[in-house]
Design an enzyme around this catalytic site. Sequence first.
Site, PDB file in Angstrom:
ATOM      1  N   ASN A   8       4.678  23.340 -32.179  1.00  0.00           N
ATOM      2  CA  ASN A   8       4.323  24.112 -33.268  1.00  0.00           C
ATOM      3  C   ASN A   8       4.295  25.568 -32.965  1.00  0.00           C
ATOM      4  O   ASN A   8       2.933  25.825 -32.075  1.00  0.00           O
ATOM      5  CB  ASN A   8       2.330  23.246 -33.411  1.00  0.00           C
ATOM      6  CG  ASN A   8       1.927  24.036 -34.875  1.00  0.00           C
ATOM      7  OD1 ASN A   8       2.488  24.793 -35.573  1.00  0.00           O
ATOM      8  ND2 ASN A   8       1.133  23.950 -34.454  1.00  0.00           N
ATOM      9  N   LYS A  10       3.280  27.235 -35.206  1.00  0.00           N
ATOM     10  CA  LYS A  10       2.178  28.084 -36.221  1.00  0.00           C
ATOM     11  C   LYS A  10       2.655  29.487 -36.853  1.00  0.00           C
ATOM     12  O   LYS A  10       4.032  29.246 -37.343  1.00  0.00           O
ATOM     13  CB  LYS A  10       1.356  28.935 -34.885  1.00  0.00           C
ATOM     14  CG  LYS A  10       0.453  27.541 -34.455  1.00  0.00           C
ATOM     15  CD  LYS A  10      -0.307  27.843 -33.885  1.00  0.00           C
ATOM     16  CE  LYS A  10      -1.476  26.652 -33.016  1.00  0.00           C
ATOM     17  NZ  LYS A  10      -2.703  26.835 -32.293  1.00  0.00           N
ATOM     18  N   HIS A  93      -4.922  19.789 -39.844  1.00  0.00           N
ATOM     19  CA  HIS A  93      -4.473  20.741 -38.207  1.00  0.00           C
ATOM     20  C   HIS A  93      -5.682  21.648 -38.445  1.00  0.00           C
ATOM     21  O   HIS A  93      -6.158  21.974 -39.062  1.00  0.00           O
ATOM     22  CB  HIS A  93      -3.382  21.954 -38.675  1.00  0.00           C
ATOM     23  CG  HIS A  93      -3.351  22.682 -37.179  1.00  0.00           C
ATOM     24  ND1 HIS A  93      -4.674  23.472 -36.178  1.00  0.00           N
ATOM     25  CD2 HIS A  93      -2.742  22.594 -36.327  1.00  0.00           C
ATOM     26  CE1 HIS A  93      -4.102  24.276 -34.840  1.00  0.00           C
ATOM     27  NE2 HIS A  93      -3.063  23.254 -34.556  1.00  0.00           N
ATOM     28  N   GLU A  95      -6.985  24.532 -37.611  1.00  0.00           N
ATOM     29  CA  GLU A  95      -6.920  26.122 -38.015  1.00  0.00           C
ATOM     30  C   GLU A  95      -6.418  25.547 -39.656  1.00  0.00           C
ATOM     31  O   GLU A  95      -6.995  26.530 -40.662  1.00  0.00           O
ATOM     32  CB  GLU A  95      -5.380  26.793 -37.815  1.00  0.00           C
ATOM     33  CG  GLU A  95      -5.775  26.891 -36.169  1.00  0.00           C
ATOM     34  CD  GLU A  95      -4.830  26.828 -35.360  1.00  0.00           C
ATOM     35  OE1 GLU A  95      -3.342  27.000 -36.234  1.00  0.00           O
ATOM     36  OE2 GLU A  95      -4.383  27.429 -34.207  1.00  0.00           O
ATOM     37  N   GLU A 165      -6.929  17.045 -30.934  1.00  0.00           N
ATOM     38  CA  GLU A 165      -7.118  18.252 -30.624  1.00  0.00           C
ATOM     39  C   GLU A 165      -8.496  19.088 -30.861  1.00  0.00           C
ATOM     40  O   GLU A 165      -8.556  18.674 -31.730  1.00  0.00           O
ATOM     41  CB  GLU A 165      -6.166  19.061 -31.560  1.00  0.00           C
ATOM     42  CG  GLU A 165      -4.573  18.392 -31.752  1.00  0.00           C
ATOM     43  CD  GLU A 165      -3.276  20.255 -31.581  1.00  0.00           C
ATOM     44  OE1 GLU A 165      -2.723  19.895 -31.372  1.00  0.00           O
ATOM     45  OE2 GLU A 165      -4.525  20.497 -32.684  1.00  0.00           O
ATOM     46  N   GLY A 171      -5.850  26.882 -28.669  1.00  0.00           N
ATOM     47  CA  GLY A 171      -5.736  28.996 -28.558  1.00  0.00           C
ATOM     48  C   GLY A 171      -6.676  29.372 -27.415  1.00  0.00           C
ATOM     49  O   GLY A 171      -6.868  30.402 -27.451  1.00  0.00           O
ATOM     50  N   SER A 211      -4.259  23.919 -25.977  1.00  0.00           N
ATOM     51  CA  SER A 211      -4.204  25.396 -24.364  1.00  0.00           C
ATOM     52  C   SER A 211      -2.997  23.967 -23.409  1.00  0.00           C
ATOM     53  O   SER A 211      -3.723  24.233 -21.724  1.00  0.00           O
ATOM     54  CB  SER A 211      -5.377  25.498 -24.121  1.00  0.00           C
ATOM     55  OG  SER A 211      -5.919  25.955 -24.736  1.00  0.00           O
TER      56      SER A 211
HETATM   57  P1  13P Z   1      -2.506  25.686 -28.420  1.00  0.00           P
HETATM   58  O1  13P Z   1      -1.252  25.121 -27.629  1.00  0.00           O
HETATM   59  O2  13P Z   1      -2.025  27.264 -28.193  1.00  0.00           O
HETATM   60  O3  13P Z   1      -4.397  25.991 -28.049  1.00  0.00           O
HETATM   61  O4  13P Z   1      -2.370  25.374 -29.515  1.00  0.00           O
HETATM   62  C1  13P Z   1      -2.530  23.840 -29.548  1.00  0.00           C
HETATM   63  C2  13P Z   1      -2.213  23.543 -31.464  1.00  0.00           C
HETATM   64  O5  13P Z   1      -3.415  23.792 -32.305  1.00  0.00           O
HETATM   65  C3  13P Z   1      -1.115  22.507 -31.798  1.00  0.00           C
HETATM   66  O6  13P Z   1      -0.510  22.320 -33.056  1.00  0.00           O
END
Ligand code: 13P
Length: 249
Positions: A8, A10, A93, A95, A165, A171, A211
């Site tokens: 992803n 982002k 997601h 976020e 997640e 993150g 992560s």
């Molecule tokens: P990270 O791998 O940066 O923690 O993000 C995970 C994520 O949100 C994948 O969609």
Amino acid sequence: MKKLIIGNFKMNTTPSEFKSYAMTFVTKVKSSKNDIVLCVPYTHLSVAKELFDKSNVDFGAQNISEEEKGALTGEISASMIKDLGATYTIIGHSERRTKFKESDKSINKKIKTALANGLKVLLCVGENLQTRTNKQACQFVKKQLDDDLKGIYENELESVIISYEPIWAVGTGKIATNGDIKKMAETIRKEIAYLYSEKASQKATILYGGSVNINNYKKILQLENVNGALIGGACLDVDNFSVIAREKF
Ligand code: 13P
């Protein structure tokens, strides 16, 4: 056994930066036996179409509008991304849920819109730290599944991949323990069995995200009930992500 490895992006990279990433990536992963997907910003979809066509890499978007079309300035519809060759979209997601206040009701509508347009859905679920500390994580995720999958038929479930997640692991460099991941993957499978059937539960594809990186992916991907990983930050490094995508599990 092959795994589903999803990156992803982002809101990272420009389309030109992505083009050079994609050119390197297709070469590095061409012999991989895993299923590989990159979820990129909308602006990168045509580059992805050009470079991943006839490759073993699928691609998708990170969100869609819940509506098919209309006066919704700035929104992007399922049919628009489908027309650009996307086969997947992330929906729900954390976020989007936290920063853009997306509700389960809206997520449910988006899933229906995606499926109606022939897209596969990467549905993200997961609890925040407080919910985990209060020992309510499993209950919370079950409720998300109940709400998000309302009105989705069993035969459509093949096109819905569920990614656990935990918000506090996204993150942050913090990772859920193997025990927690295993338990949540099992909880998700049981909830699918409850909502649909044992058959649907066995067939469900369940990922872990939060992560995951070059140092920890092997341990996570060998856990029972975990069929793959959704990787954010670590997918931006083409060398490391290619190693993960090429791994024989
Ligand atoms: P990270 O791998 O940066 O923690 O993000 C995970 C994520 O949100 C994948 O969609």
